[in-house]
Design a protein around this motif. Structure first.
Motif, PDB file in Angstrom:
ATOM      1  N   ALA A  24       0.840  -1.201   0.000  1.00 58.19           N
ATOM      2  CA  ALA A  24       0.000   0.000   0.000  1.00 58.19           C
ATOM      3  C   ALA A  24       0.874   1.250   0.000  1.00 58.19           C
ATOM      4  CB  ALA A  24      -0.918   0.012   1.215  1.00 58.19           C
ATOM      5  N   ASP A  25       0.335   2.320  -0.572  1.00 53.70           N
ATOM      6  CA  ASP A  25       1.063   3.583  -0.645  1.00 53.70           C
ATOM      7  C   ASP A  25       0.435   4.593   0.307  1.00 53.70           C
ATOM      8  OD1 ASP A  25       2.502   5.819  -1.265  1.00 53.70           O
ATOM      9  OD2 ASP A  25       2.168   5.739  -3.432  1.00 53.70           O
ATOM     10  N   ASP A  50       4.562  -4.756   4.628  1.00 53.13           N
ATOM     11  CA  ASP A  50       5.747  -5.483   4.168  1.00 53.13           C
ATOM     12  C   ASP A  50       6.771  -4.496   3.629  1.00 53.13           C
ATOM     13  OD1 ASP A  50       4.800  -4.701   1.678  1.00 53.13           O
ATOM     14  OD2 ASP A  50       4.392  -6.738   0.955  1.00 53.13           O
ATOM     15  N   GLY A  51       7.817  -4.999   3.014  1.00 56.62           N
ATOM     16  CA  GLY A  51       8.876  -4.140   2.513  1.00 56.62           C
ATOM     17  C   GLY A  51       8.434  -3.221   1.405  1.00 56.62           C
ATOM     18  N   PRO A 106       7.696  -1.210  11.435  1.00 55.14           N
ATOM     19  CA  PRO A 106       8.049  -1.920  12.674  1.00 55.14           C
ATOM     20  C   PRO A 106       8.789  -3.214  12.374  1.00 55.14           C
ATOM     21  CG  PRO A 106       5.708  -2.160  12.185  1.00 55.14           C
ATOM     22  CD  PRO A 106       6.231  -1.161  11.205  1.00 55.14           C
ATOM     23  N   ALA A 107       9.562  -3.669  13.331  1.00 57.56           N
ATOM     24  CA  ALA A 107      10.392  -4.856  13.151  1.00 57.56           C
ATOM     25  C   ALA A 107       9.559  -6.090  12.838  1.00 57.56           C
ATOM     26  CB  ALA A 107      11.239  -5.091  14.392  1.00 57.56           C
ATOM     27  N   HIS A 108       8.333  -6.180  13.370  1.00 60.78           N
ATOM     28  CA  HIS A 108       7.531  -7.388  13.170  1.00 60.78           C
ATOM     29  C   HIS A 108       6.893  -7.468  11.792  1.00 60.78           C
ATOM     30  CE1 HIS A 108       4.804  -4.423  15.158  1.00 60.78           C
ATOM     31  NE2 HIS A 108       3.930  -4.861  14.268  1.00 60.78           N
ATOM     32  N   TRP A 109       7.031  -6.446  10.957  1.00 60.47           N
ATOM     33  CA  TRP A 109       6.549  -6.565   9.574  1.00 60.47           C
ATOM     34  C   TRP A 109       7.428  -7.537   8.803  1.00 60.47           C
ATOM     35  CZ3 TRP A 109       4.660  -1.363   7.043  1.00 60.47           C
ATOM     36  CH2 TRP A 109       3.496  -0.951   7.673  1.00 60.47           C
TER      37      TRP A 109
END
Length: 264
Positions: free
Chosen positions: A230-231, A249-250, A261-264
């Motif tokens: 998503a943007d 995600d990335g 966040p780190a958990h993504w």
């Protein structure tokens, strides 16, 4: 602007090394999917170490404390600990506890408003309102030193942010879904540019690949929302807790000043 420079967003993020673990003590939580056990307000979390650090910080999500990973004090913890109380702590001086916790609750709310106002100053289309935003920002910031009580600035901030939002979204075809019930909505790839999503309930919504540029998401509930690809490059009034509670995600694009966040 003739007013003081806006507060950098980095100063409106928690700095646990300069705090006395206030969020781990002042708040209550109940056993749920977000917390592993019940804790009353004013009682230290069993995971809080003597140095005010979390003993399971690296394993919060796997240990049943997902709620902690989506919490943000917006810098209130270090301000109360270091500025209001000069580095004194509730643990060393128990008589300070009630006053510190009340101050923390008050300043946390003020700092969230400062986050929004600082974001508003970065909206080019709202330049005609920047002086007014700057004055209100300075006023709200000063309340952080004034102690509890006084007039609640939230209504005035909300009204001004509404005008900022209207200028930013002018001319865009964004739909109006303020406060809408969009739980689990299928919005993958949707063109939501300039949408008014204030207060919308988007729990578990599929927003993969959606275009949310200049969408107003103030107060929108994004828990469990799918944001992969998503943007949200210049989404209006997006906060760290909203980002952390969603699933990206990335390829998810976030506004400047926000990190995945780190958990993504």
């Amino acid at each position: 602007m003739s007013d003081p420079a806006p507060i950098p967003l980095r100063d409106l993020r928690s700095d646990c090394a300069r705090c006395s673990g206030l969020c781990c003590v002042a708040h209550a939580f109940q056993r749920s999917a977000d917390f592993a056990y019940d804790k009353p307000a004013g009682t230290a979390c069993r995971n809080l170490r003597t140095d005010f650090r979390c003993g399971i910080h690296a394993d919060l999500r796997t240990s049943g404390f997902t709620g902690c990973t989506v919490y943000e004090c917006f810098g209130a913890g270090q301000r109360v600990t270091q500025e209001r109380f000069g580095g004194r702590t509730w643990r060393d001086e128990p008589a300070l506890a009630a006053e510190m916790f009340a101050a923390f609750s008050s300043v946390r709310g003020l700092h969230e408003l400062l986050w929004y106002l600082t974001q508003a100053l970065a909206v080019p289309a709202a330049a005609p309102l920047h002086d007014e935003v700057g004055r209100l920002l300075a006023e709200v910031d000063a309340l952080g030193d004034a102690g509890t009580g006084g007039t609640d600035p939230q209504p005035r901030v909300g009204e001004l942010l509404g005008r900022v939002s209207a200028l930013a979204r002018a001319g865009l075809p964004g739909r109006r879904a303020r406060g809408a019930e969009l739980v689990g909505a299928r919005l993958a790839g949707a063109d939501l540019r300039g949408a008014d999503l204030r207060g919308a309930r988007l729990l578990g919504a599929d927003l993969r690949g959606a275009d949310l540029r200049l969408a107003d998401v103030l107060g929108a509930d994004l828990r469990g929302a799918e944001l992969a690809g998503a943007d949200l490059t210049d989404a209006l009034f997006l906060t760290p807790p909203q980002v952390a509670s969603a699933r990206g995600d990335g390829a998810t694009r976030l506004p400047s000043g926000l990190v995945a966040p780190a958990h993504w």
